[in-house]
Design a protein around this motif. Structure first.
Motif, PDB file in Angstrom:
ATOM      1  N   GLY A   9      45.117  41.537  35.449  1.00 24.82           N
ATOM      2  CA  GLY A   9      44.459  42.207  36.552  1.00 24.82           C
ATOM      3  C   GLY A   9      44.310  43.696  36.352  1.00 24.82           C
ATOM      4  O   GLY A   9      43.605  44.359  37.083  1.00 24.82           O
ATOM      5  N   TYR A  52      37.368  42.199  32.855  1.00 20.88           N
ATOM      6  CA  TYR A  52      36.399  42.045  31.774  1.00 20.88           C
ATOM      7  C   TYR A  52      35.263  41.165  32.242  1.00 20.88           C
ATOM      8  O   TYR A  52      35.477  40.021  32.649  1.00 20.88           O
ATOM      9  CB  TYR A  52      37.103  41.447  30.558  1.00 20.88           C
ATOM     10  N   PRO A  85      32.328  39.283  30.799  1.00 17.29           N
ATOM     11  CA  PRO A  85      31.824  38.959  29.468  1.00 17.29           C
ATOM     12  C   PRO A  85      30.306  38.999  29.393  1.00 17.29           C
ATOM     13  O   PRO A  85      29.605  39.059  30.403  1.00 17.29           O
ATOM     14  CB  PRO A  85      32.353  37.554  29.210  1.00 17.29           C
ATOM     15  N   ALA A 139      29.332  31.619  31.314  1.00 18.74           N
ATOM     16  CA  ALA A 139      30.362  30.943  30.537  1.00 18.74           C
ATOM     17  C   ALA A 139      31.740  31.196  31.119  1.00 18.74           C
ATOM     18  O   ALA A 139      32.679  30.449  30.866  1.00 18.74           O
ATOM     19  CB  ALA A 139      30.309  31.403  29.088  1.00 18.74           C
ATOM     20  N   ALA A 140      31.879  32.253  31.887  1.00 17.93           N
ATOM     21  CA  ALA A 140      33.183  32.583  32.433  1.00 17.93           C
ATOM     22  C   ALA A 140      33.451  31.849  33.737  1.00 17.93           C
ATOM     23  O   ALA A 140      34.526  31.967  34.311  1.00 17.93           O
ATOM     24  CB  ALA A 140      33.293  34.084  32.659  1.00 17.93           C
ATOM     25  N   LEU A 141      32.464  31.138  34.223  1.00 16.13           N
ATOM     26  CA  LEU A 141      32.648  30.418  35.482  1.00 16.13           C
ATOM     27  C   LEU A 141      32.831  28.939  35.178  1.00 16.13           C
ATOM     28  O   LEU A 141      32.038  28.333  34.461  1.00 16.13           O
ATOM     29  CB  LEU A 141      31.443  30.628  36.392  1.00 16.13           C
ATOM     30  N   ASN A 142      33.873  28.378  35.746  1.00 18.61           N
ATOM     31  CA  ASN A 142      34.186  26.978  35.521  1.00 18.61           C
ATOM     32  C   ASN A 142      33.164  26.104  36.227  1.00 18.61           C
ATOM     33  O   ASN A 142      33.022  26.174  37.446  1.00 18.61           O
ATOM     34  CB  ASN A 142      35.591  26.710  36.068  1.00 18.61           C
ATOM     35  N   ILE A 189      42.924  33.332  42.481  1.00 21.27           N
ATOM     36  CA  ILE A 189      43.251  34.627  41.874  1.00 21.27           C
ATOM     37  C   ILE A 189      43.925  35.529  42.890  1.00 21.27           C
ATOM     38  O   ILE A 189      44.922  36.188  42.598  1.00 21.27           O
ATOM     39  CB  ILE A 189      41.971  35.293  41.331  1.00 21.27           C
ATOM     40  N   VAL A 220      31.712  37.096  38.911  1.00 23.08           N
ATOM     41  CA  VAL A 220      32.715  37.489  37.914  1.00 23.08           C
ATOM     42  C   VAL A 220      33.257  38.870  38.259  1.00 23.08           C
ATOM     43  O   VAL A 220      34.462  39.125  38.165  1.00 23.08           O
ATOM     44  CB  VAL A 220      32.116  37.469  36.499  1.00 23.08           C
ATOM     45  N   HIS A 228      35.792  38.451  40.842  1.00 27.00           N
ATOM     46  CA  HIS A 228      37.058  37.995  40.253  1.00 27.00           C
ATOM     47  C   HIS A 228      37.911  39.186  39.843  1.00 27.00           C
ATOM     48  O   HIS A 228      39.111  39.244  40.088  1.00 27.00           O
ATOM     49  CB  HIS A 228      36.798  37.161  38.995  1.00 27.00           C
ATOM     50  N   GLU A 229      37.242  40.128  39.187  1.00 24.00           N
ATOM     51  CA  GLU A 229      37.984  41.277  38.675  1.00 24.00           C
ATOM     52  C   GLU A 229      38.466  42.163  39.816  1.00 24.00           C
ATOM     53  O   GLU A 229      39.577  42.666  39.795  1.00 24.00           O
ATOM     54  CB  GLU A 229      37.089  42.110  37.747  1.00 24.00           C
TER      55      GLU A 229
END
Ligand code: ATP
Ligand code: ATP
Ligand code: MG
Ligand code: MG
Lengths: 535, 488, 264, 313
Positions: A79, A83, A85, A90-93, A105, A158, A161-162
């Motif tokens: 945390g 990042y 990307p 691609a970073a998301l399920n 999170i 994303v 998320h960060e």
């Protein structure tokens, strides 16, 4: 305040140095841009901040985040470094809902006595992150799956998320690639807002306009090393290093080459064409004339139907209603029913050059097939022609004789162009053939297109997100909006007096990033994000 | 009674439930004793019902519900005296029940097994003499009429019985429950005329897989497992966990040669087959030593069997000469076999190998196991064959007369038929024995059956089971006699 | 190369035995006591008193050939069908090709094996046909799915714009691009074929009685497992070796070739 | 979604009817008929003819199929040819044990194969992975009957831990020890194929960017594996699970024979060998119906697990 301190970072893999002796520092609340052509080591450098390295690589030098040394065995505290990307999708399920991951999170960062208290705090944290990431905070969004979001939204998720973790540093890797002007403008606002919260931002990009808008400091990478660094004004205003100069010079200019504007006879007539995917019409009653020797740029928001229109003309997407004529002849919606002659006269170049080649056959053989099939050339003649065409665009025969996998992206893009040109087309459709390429390669390709047009008189239809590309190339501009043509006309006329709201929105967004150096934005961090934005 | 186990398990002891595992017939199983066909059905019918007579261990008829029988001089009228016996519901067994049972078996449109044997009775001409005597009129002289009374499925049921959901019989056990294809439970009949059984209860469960039957026995889930392979017997015989009972002379193994069509219409070729077969090897490998040599005749060890005929052995030179004589050198002959019964296929494969040595090419074809028996009845020239135990007379009348319904060898000789009829028309045992010898001599020389061996029937029981008769061929009186069995 | 050593050894033993075993088998048909050990028999005797080693030498060819031929037939039929269904733009043709196969899929394979094998004569090609038929729908589905995604990709569209014939696109590109997916399937499919042949023998169908066959040996000798384990263990071991070896070889081959994506 | 399910169910009904017709004609083509089998060993041809008459086997095939279909529409599956019982009774009685066996196997199958697959994928190429992959590969190629014989001998006959067969136990549920070995044997093969799929899926998923992404965000390795990688890994396994149902039926035939379970498998084998057409038909309906339903369920589950993919065309 310095948050990140990188000293003499060297990453070596496969017997060579990918990154060599890089040193820089990131300050809180500042946006630092890392620019450079593809493969120059940007991503590798950025990942070092997370303590990650490419498989089999060795790292020397030091990286400190918030005063703590970071390496592969001691990654920064979760945390601390956010990042985003290069490809956020691609970073998301794909099988997890947006909300559930965000809550998961947030739970890591919330400490509370009772369960209810904890739940309340988690929720508050998620909503705050959504607001910061310019996403609507309704439950509706939280229930969606990643594939139900647009690319821009995915990117912002994303980011959220960060932000839930309240990082000290955010690394954004090529955040604007392939985004339309409006989305891009919004992203710029978001990143600026992130920086405004006192977070250090490292921006990896090859888009100099983006740097101009956002960055306080600029680092230029080439061949694994930093060749130039300084404030934005210094680096972009008075570049010292040769490579930086070339990079800046390669930016598409505003002025279009004056061409033979719309003088030719009507070549392709599209009348009231409607097409769709399944039950949804993505193209509604589109009517359009393309004249011989036209240079037409098609611009519009993502999903507005540009590709669909182009594919209908090329015969790759059967339209449901309306008709398309070539000269006076009706073109069948189905490719199979079109004659060889018709195929030869209209050609289409795909956005993803690599995917458009047969991976099992040498590039040269594939290129030559066009002449063989569509013009009846003998196979040796076709081969000779292909070699010549490729050479003219700077691809050597020795390279072309190899399989596609051993050619670079730029080379393949040129080979694809030759493949289309070998049929001697009267209309060439190019679908975003420059996105995802660095500025130098991009400029080279645009030059090639202009040359082809000049030499053969082929009509060009260029689909692009980049208004700069559109204006530098096209005589005519066509703006698409939600499956319809919003507006079309001479490039200068449309730019000067946009009639449709969609056009204005696009132009506004583009203008913002085109502001002259030291104009609207000062060197100080921007004060706030743009006003309320919807998704 | 009393097998090997008898000594080990001590004197009979009353009580307990014996669980016996048989292979079954699925949902098609019935309790109607006249419809019995499978071993499991016979075992159940035997527990619930009685016949007038049953076969002893040498296949001679033994009186059961019939106390005794007396033929008339011309062998056309038979007077039967019934025992004092009662059905489970207390009604006595009467001549009327006997006549009604037989009438049911032979009624028009019925396909019951005993029908063929009992059809010799002129039922309208037969009558009840008193409440324990019944007099049968026959349609022809029949010296071995008691064989018909002992025939498979000739059970006596109470007059008027149509429905066998809850059958009532006169047997040693009373019906308790039945699920077709699964299990059957019966309880001791304390009033049984032949003495009440030792067991309290008998349960017969269906277990089709042989290995599963053995496993169930080993695992203590059953106390009696019917029909084991010699391999299983060898595996477990000496381990002491089960008793293995080899019931001798139970199963005859042979070949059918069709005598009415080429190539086996040539007696030389039939004789060549007789000489080329290596019976020792077959008994050793196919029967795994659990049996005896055959002499190409049915009924070894049974009454009237022609013991005096010399035992044949493999004689390849002789066989080759005969083949040459028949002009059949190198001839390829289709040889039908199937998985319909154990050993058929194995024997066929071995015999084909033996024949090759004599210069005869037998081409083994595996037929569908479900239709095998009716297929070979009509078609083909050479087939594997087997037969369970039955009196010599039944074997001949069912399979070897011009009028026989299952004359698989197509053996149709008026002179042979005449010998049979003469044997059935004489009351003189010695004369009959002589006639049987003549018939068997002819078959031994040039018949269509090649009986190469007789195998044991193997059953196994838990170590604590006593009273199993080890000498009774399968399907005879002492086989599956659970009324004589006890649990130690 | 080194990493193919193990699979090659695993496959090699059974395959060499299968192919060349019959050359070393004796023609001796004399029979001993069934399920006996010793007496000059290396691995004892089988249910018929035949020499187990001799049977093993004889029995591989039919199994290996049946399973391999059946798998080959499945692929020869299924891949063109899947290609046609996946590449056609006509929904009608697609349905016409796929629906009948759904039907085959809905009949339990054991029921099909039971029925078909009792109807058809005992010939090797019958078993091959049945095994191929049972596997057909699965392989058609797999190849259709991968053809479908390939056929809508830019590579195929580019070729169509070049005026390439369907055949050339299908064989020259789509079929080749499917190799990876199919190779991953092939190993298990082959094992499945061996397994079906073995099960057919258990159900008493499909294998002619005299034939020596490893799968049939496992089944027919199982009653003697405890007097004479070799008659079951030896053929079973060879079958397992074969199928493990084949799968391992494909596994390693797949791992050695990165996907097109990874190669970039 | 509802439209999709409706369409599939309708298609399924058509499928079942067609399967019935196919099975009918396949059975018709079997050599011999019920009359021949009833007549038994050494049959008398006259008796066979008589039986054929009584069983109505002389009527034309299409007439019998039509009659049967008509009855089936009214829920009447007819009478067994060879016994005095109704087909519905026979199947009803056999359904319980088979459902129990198959159901129990399925219930255990999923967690076990997921666990095994994850164990192997935990460290790709590690010793655990090698043991699991080569072990499953070996077991996968061993037929059920061989495994069945072995397992019974070792665990029931030699060690005596479990009953060797289900003989004599009134209901399977009443005596759970009886179920242990059959379910164990039934599980072996599908566990192998499924765990291999789960392993492959897990390895892919663990390498995926989204797993690395959440790890960077501080999600624990275990959670990343279970909550993020796993749902992606089991989507392909669910499709395979549907195919498992098909051969589970096949496996059940073998297992029921070895363990003497009076279920559908046993009934099917008996009905085929007795040429008991109505029973075969009834079973075909049940089995085909199950296959169709399980496939439908798997497709719906796969939709949930892979929301981005389209199912079919
Ligand atoms: N594991 C590795 N082994 C060897 N070379 C590697 C490895 N990973 C990356 N590289 C090489 O290192 C170079 C730098 O890669 P990097 O991803 O940092 O480039 P980049 O500047 O981010 O490029 P782009 O703009 O295309 O994203 C590239 O030439 C790449 O091929
Ligand atoms: N396969 C598909 N199925 C359903 N909808 C689709 C499909 N492909 C495209 N669409 C939809 O059709 C619309 C138009 O798509 P198209 O590809 O023509 O857009 P575009 O203008 O080229 O956008 P972009 O700039 O993102 O490439 C979009 O809303 C898109 O979501
Ligand atoms: Mg990069
Ligand atoms: Mg597009």
């Amino acid at each position: 305040m310095t948050v990140v301190e990188v000293r003499n970072l060297t990453v070596a893999a496969g017997g060579r140095e990918i990154v060599s002796g890089v040193s820089f520092a990131l300050a809180a609340g500042e946006v630092t841009a890392l620019v450079g052509e593809s493969g120059s080591g940007k991503t590798t450098t950025a990942l070092a901040l997370l303590g990650e390295r490419p498989a089999g690589a060795s790292v020397t030098g030091s990286v400190e985040v918030a005063g703590v040394a970071v390496d592969a065995d001691r990654p920064p505290e979760p945390g601390l470094v956010g990042y985003i990307p290069q490809h956020p999708s691609a970073a998301l399920n794909p099988v997890r809902r947006i909300g559930s991951v965000l809550h998961e999170i947030a739970r890591l960062h919330v400490r509370a006595g009772t369960r209810a208290e904890r739940r309340r705090l988690v929720r508050a944290r998620v909503l705050e992150a959504l607001r910061q990431a310019q996403l609507p905070d309704g439950d509706e969004l939280l229930r969606r799956y990643p594939h139900q979001l647009s690319g821009g939204q995915q990117q912002r998720v994303v980011l959220a998320h960060e932000l839930v973790g309240r990082p000290r540093v955010v690394v954004a890797d090529e955040p604007t690639t392939g985004q339309d002007a409006v989305t891009r403008a919004r992203l710029v606002g978001e990143l600026r807002a992130v920086a405004a919260q006192g977070i250090a931002v490292l921006l990896l990009t090859h888009d100099l306009d983006l740097v101009r808008e956002l960055a306080h400091r600029v680092l230029v990478m080439n061949g694994g090393g930093i060749v130039e660094s300084g404030s934005r004004r210094e680096v972009l205003g008075s570049p010292r290093h040769d490579y930086t100069k070339r990079l800046i010079a390669a930016q598409p200019g505003r002025t279009a080459e004056p061409g033979c504007t719309g003088g030719g006879r009507p070549l392709v007539t599209v009348s009231a064409v409607t097409a769709g995917h399944g039950r949804v019409d993505t193209l509604r009653e589109v009517t359009l004339d393309i004249r011989a020797g036209d240079k037409l740029a098609v611009v519009g928001r993502s999903g507005s139907g540009k590709t669909t229109l182009a594919r209908c003309i090329a015969g790759l997407h059967p339209h449901r209603l309306g008709e398309i004529r070539l000269d006076e002849d009706l073109l069948s919606p189905r490719l199979r029913r079109r004659t060889r002659d018709q195929l030869a006269r209209i050609q289409y170049v795909f956005q993803d050059a690599r995917a458009s080649f047969n991976e099992f056959v040498p590039v040269l053989d594939q290129v030559a097939r066009t002449a063989e099939r569509l013009r009846g050339a003998t196979s040796s003649a076709a081969r000779a022609e292909a070699i010549e065409g490729l050479a003219r665009l700077g691809v050597a025969e020795s390279g072309a004789a190899r399989l596609p996998r051993s050619l670079s992206g730029g080379e393949l893009q040129r080979a694809a162009l030759v493949r289309a040109l070998l049929s001697g087309p009267e209309l060439l459709i190019c679908d975003e053939i420059t996105s995802g390429l660095d500025a130098l390669t991009q400029a080279e390709l645009l030059g090639l297109l202009n040359g082809v047009h000049r030499d053969t008189g082929t009509a060009l239809v260029v689909i692009t997100h980049d208004l700069a590309v559109a204006t530098s190339l096209a005589d005519r501009l066509l703006i698409m909006h939600e499956g319809e043509i919003a507006e079309q006309g001479e490039t200068e006329a449309v730019l000067a007096a946009p009639k449709h709201a969609a056009t204005r929105e696009l132009l506004d967004a583009a203008m913002q990033s085109r502001a002259p150096l030291g104009g609207v934005h000062s060197n100080e961090p921007a004060s706030s994000a743009r006003g309320s934005m919807s998704v | 009674a009393g097998g090997t186990g008898a000594t080990a398990v001590g004197p009979p002891r009353p009580g307990g439930r014996l669980r016996a595992a048989f292979s079954g017939g699925g949902a098609a199983e019935v309790l109607d004793p006249h419809e019995t066909d499978l071993y499991i059905e016979i075992a159940r019918a035997k527990a619930l019902f009685d016949k007038l007579a049953d076969y002893g261990s040498d296949m001679s008829p033994q009186p059961r519900l019939a106390e005794r029988w007396e033929p008339s001089q011309d062998l056309l009228t038979w007077r039967i005296t019934l025992r004092r016996a009662a059905f489970h519901d207390g009604r006595p067994v009467r001549p009327a029940d006997v006549l009604a049972s037989f009438a049911r078996i032979v009624e028009p449109g019925s396909s019951r097994r005993a029908k063929a044997s009992l059809q010799v009775i002129d039922l309208p001409g037969s009558r009840e003499l008193d409440d324990r005597t019944v007099e049968f009129r026959l349609k022809r002289p029949y010296a071995e009429f008691p064989n018909a009374l002992a025939t498979l499925g000739a059970y006596i049921v109470p007059e008027g019985t149509r429905d066998f959901d809850r059958p009532v019989g006169s047997g040693p056990f009373r019906f308790v429950s039945f699920q077709p294809g699964r299990n059957f439970v019966a309880a001791r009949n304390p009033d049984y005329w032949d003495g009440a059984p030792h067991l309290d209860e008998l349960e017969i469960v269906v277990t089709n897989d042989e290995a599963a039957r053995v496993n169930a026995l080993l695992g203590g889930q059953v106390e009696y497992a019917h029909d084991l392979t010699p391999t299983s017997a060898r595996t477990h015989e000496n381990a002491g966990r089960v008793q293995v009972h080899r019931l001798p002379l139970s199963n005859f193994h042979g070949l059918v040669l069709k005598t009415d069509r080429p190539p086996f219409d040539r007696p030389e070729l039939r004789q060549a087959m007789f000489h080329l077969v290596n019976r020792d090897e077959l008994v050793r490998s196919v029967l795994q030593g659990s049996g005896q040599l055959g002499n190409d005749l049915y009924g070894k060890g049974y009454r009237y069997y022609a013991d005096a005929l010399p035992q044949r052995a493999q004689d390849l030179d002789r066989a080759r000469a005969l083949i040459k004589q028949a002009g059949a050198e190198g001839l390829a002959i289709d040889f039908d076999t199937s998985d319909a019964s154990t050993g058929l296929k194995e024997a066929a494969l071995a015999i084909a190998d033996q024949a090759r040595q004599a210069g005869l090419n037998l081409n083994v074809r595996l037929g569908n196991k479900d239709t095998y028996w009716s297929d070979i009845a009509k078609n083909g020239v050479l087939a594997s064959y087997r037969s369970g135990a039955m009196p010599l007379e039944s074997h001949i009348s069912q399979r070897l007369l011009t009028t026989s319904t299952t004359n698989n060898t197509k053996w149709q000789r008026p002179d042979f038929d005449a010998l049979y009829h003469e044997a059935q028309s004489t009351a003189d045992d010695a004369r009959r024995e002589q006639l049987y010898f003549q018939m068997q001599d002819q078959l031994h020389r040039e018949g269509g059956f090649l009986w190469w061996g007789v195998s044991d029937w193997i059953v196994a029981s838990a170590p604590n089971v006593g009273g199993i008769d080890d000498r009774a061929p399968a399907n005879t009186l002492e086989w599956a006699r659970y009324d004589k069995v006890w649990l130690a | 190369m080194n990493k193919y050593l193990l699979p090659a050894a695993l496959v090699g033993v059974p395959v060499l035995l299968a192919l060349f075993g019959p050359l070393f088998a004796t023609g001796d048909t004399a029979k001993d006591v069934a399920f006996a050990l010793g007496g000059g028999h290396w691995f004892g005797t089988d249910f018929l008193g035949r020499d187990v080693w001799n049977e093993v030498l004889l029995g591989g060819r039919s199994l290996v050939l049946t399973a391999a031929t059946a798998t080959a037939c499945t692929y020869l039929l299924a891949v063109p069908l899947g290609l046609a269904a996946g590449m056609t733009k006509s929904r009608l043709l697609d349905e016409a090709l796929m629906r009948p196969l759904d039907l085959v899929l809905a009949i339990p394979s054991m029921l099909m094996l039971l029925l078909l094998a009792s109807i058809a004569p005992d010939a090797p090609w019958v078993l091959i046909g049945i095994v191929a038929l049972i596997n057909l729908p699965d392989v058609v589905r797999i190849s259709r799915a991968s053809a479908l995604s390939l056929a809508s990709g830019p590579a195929v569209e580019a070729m169509r714009l070049q005026g390439e014939s369907r055949l050339r696109i299908g064989v020259g590109y789509v079929a080749r691009a499917m190799r990876r997916t199919l190779a991953a399937d092939l190993g298990t499919r082959f094992t499945g074929a061996i397994y079906l042949v073995a099960s057919a023998s258990f159900l008493g169908v499909g294998i002619s009685p005299g034939a020596s066959d490893w799968a049939a040996m496992v089944d027919r000798n199982r009653t003697g497992l405890f007097i004479q384990p070799w008659a079951v263990a030896l053929p079973a071991l060879l079958i397992v070796l074969l199928s493990v070896g084949v799968n391992l070889a494909f596994d390693r081959w797949l791992r050695a070739r990165p996907t097109a994506l990874e190669a970039r | 979604m509802i439209r999709y399910v409706l369409r599939r169910v309708l298609l399924g009904v058509v499928q079942v009817v067609l399967v019935m017709a196919a099975v009918f004609f396949l059975t018709e083509a079997l050599p011999g008929d019920a009359a021949v089998t009833i007549a038994g060993d050494d049959p008398d041809p006259a008796i066979i003819a008589l039986l054929r008459e009584q069983l109505g086997l002389n009527e034309p095939a299409w007439q019998r199929l039509g009659g049967w279909l008509l009855g089936a529409l009214h829920g009447d599956f007819g009478q067994s040819l060879v016994g005095p019982r109704a087909v519905a009774d026979i199947i009803g009685a056999a359904l319980g044990p088979t459902l129990l066996l198959a159901g129990l196997t399925l219930v255990l199958l999923v967690p076990l194969s997921v666990a095994l697959g994850m164990l192997a994928a935990h460290r790709e190429g590690g010793w655990m992975d090698r043991v699991v992959t080569s072990g499953t590969l070996g077991l996968y190629s061993a037929p059920e009957f061989a495994m069945g014989v072995l397992v019974v001998t070792v665990f029931a006959v030699q060690l005596g831990w479990f009953p060797p067969t289900a003989v004599g136990s009134g209901s399977l549920l009443g005596d759970p020890a009886v179920l242990v070995l059959p379910v164990f044997v039934l599980l072996l093969r599908p566990i192998c194929s499924l765990s291999r799929l789960v392993r492959a899926g897990m390895i892919d998923a663990q390498r995926a960017e989204y797993v690395r992404h959440v790890r960077r965000l501080g999600i624990s390795p275990a959670r990343a594996r279970f909550a993020h990688a796993l749902p992606n890994a089991i989507a392909p396994a669910v499709q395979q699970l549907a195919r498992t149902a098909d051969w589970l039926i096949g496996g059940v035939i073998v297992i029921e024979a070895i363990f003497v379970v009076p279920g559908l498998g046993t009934t099917l084998v008996e009905a085929v060998s007795a040429r008991d057409l109505p029973v075969i038909q009834g079973l075909a309906v049940v089995l085909a119906g199950t296959t169709v339903l399980v496939n439908l369920a798997a497709d719906i589950a796969a939709r949930g697990l892979a929301p981005a993919s389209e199912v079919g065309r």
